[in-house]
Design an enzyme around this catalytic site. Structure first.
Site, short mmCIF file in Angstrom:
data_model
loop_
_atom_site.label_atom_id
_atom_site.label_comp_id
_atom_site.label_asym_id
_atom_site.label_seq_id
_atom_site.Cartn_x
_atom_site.Cartn_y
_atom_site.Cartn_z
N HIS A 186 50.84 -2.10 -54.69
CA HIS A 186 51.19 -1.17 -55.75
C HIS A 186 52.06 -0.04 -55.21
O HIS A 186 53.06 0.35 -55.83
CB HIS A 186 49.93 -0.60 -56.40
CG HIS A 186 49.26 -1.56 -57.31
ND1 HIS A 186 48.04 -1.32 -57.91
CD2 HIS A 186 49.63 -2.79 -57.75
CE1 HIS A 186 47.70 -2.34 -58.66
NE2 HIS A 186 48.65 -3.25 -58.58
N HIS A 244 43.19 2.70 -52.55
CA HIS A 244 43.62 2.15 -51.27
C HIS A 244 43.35 3.12 -50.11
O HIS A 244 43.18 4.32 -50.30
CB HIS A 244 45.11 1.78 -51.29
CG HIS A 244 45.52 0.96 -52.47
ND1 HIS A 244 45.07 -0.32 -52.65
CD2 HIS A 244 46.31 1.25 -53.54
CE1 HIS A 244 45.59 -0.80 -53.78
NE2 HIS A 244 46.34 0.14 -54.34
#
Length: 292
Positions: A186, A244
């Protein structure tokens, strides 16, 4: 005898109302048109500034490097902290599709209106094909890295139990978890889309400066791209704050920046490439040669 004037007065009232509404609509359309032209001019001037484009690279780097520090100062229960939030599902997961749709329409209109040549238009649109290949290739590379660096674990109430299953497929088939080094796809995609859109949209300032056709439809498409670019910046910030691990995000953004450099910063300036944004669209000033 008394109904005639009443009917006439009613018809006259309705005519005045229609005239008033028609005038109001014209005023609103004029205001909308003025805002569209003013907004597109200012956005084109902003994105067309070479200095601001260089600062934009620094901005994206700062977002990825220092943005995670904001996780200590934001509400962890906000909607953007959930993987299943609307923006993450509808926009981030399909960021390349949105970018291709909006940016493809802009490139198509700008190039064709400037040149009226299908071949030149197709050549410039091929940059999006290259971008799609970069996205697909990077995604496969990230999965390969995760496969090569991962191990199979079985979740237990006491913790995780390591298994000797050799690959992800057999691990997942057994109902276990495969954990490896996962580069943030992403972060990569949003960084790459931001750099790509800023580079492509910067052409509009030169397009306007050359006095080429710039009606309301083209200006509207340009502003939609600007809004999408702003959304990608916001969602990139949300991604680095809430999702993340730190190194996974930094590596993803670094790969996205490197992909931009290989294409827009290097290859597209070569004659055997799709060409850089704006290449061949605008007439070059004729050089004046003095002969003694």
């Amino acid at each position: 005898m008394e109904r005639g004037p009443v009917v006439g007065a009613g018809a006259g009232g309705r005519a005045r109302i229609r005239a008033l509404l028609g005038g109001l609509v014209r005023v609103l359309l004029w205001v909308a048109s003025a805002l569209l032209y003013f907004g597109s001019e200012q956005a084109a001037r902003l994105l067309g500034s070479p200095c601001l484009r260089r600062l934009y690279h620094a901005w994206l780097a700062a977002v990825v490097i220092f943005g995670p520090l904001l996780q200590f100062h934001v509400n962890p229960r906000t909607i953007f902290a959930s993987h299943g939030n609307f923006f993450n599902i509808k926009f981030v997961n399909s960021a390349w599709g949105w970018t291709c749709t909006f940016l493809g329409g802009f490139v198509l209109l700008v190039v064709f209106l400037a040149t009226r040549r299908v071949a030149v238009t197709a050549r410039h649109l091929s940059r999006l094909v290259v971008g799609a290949a970069v996205w697909r290739g990077a995604g496969r590379a990230f999965l390969l890295i995760e496969d090569l660096t991962g191990s199979c674990f079985e979740p237990l109430p006491q913790g995780l139990l390591l298994h000797e299953l050799p690959d992800r497929r057999s691990c997942l088939a057994a109902g276990h978890q495969w954990r490896g080094y996962t580069v943030s796809s992403h972060t990569f995609l949003l960084t790459f889309c931001c750099l790509l859109m800023a580079e492509e949209a910067a052409v509009f300032a030169k397009y306007l400066a050359h006095g080429l056709p710039a009606g309301a439809p083209l200006r509207l498409v340009f502003l939609l791209n600007v809004l999408l670019l702003g959304l990608w910046n916001f969602l990139l910030l949300c991604t680095v704050i809430y999702f993340h691990q730190y190194t996974h995000k930094v590596v993803g953004a670094a790969v996205g920046t490197f992909a931009w450099y290989l294409t827009y910063g290097s290859w597209y300036h070569q004659p055997w490439s799709p060409g850089s944004p704006g290449h061949g669209l605008f007439p070059r000033p004729h050089s004046i040669h003095k002969h003694n």
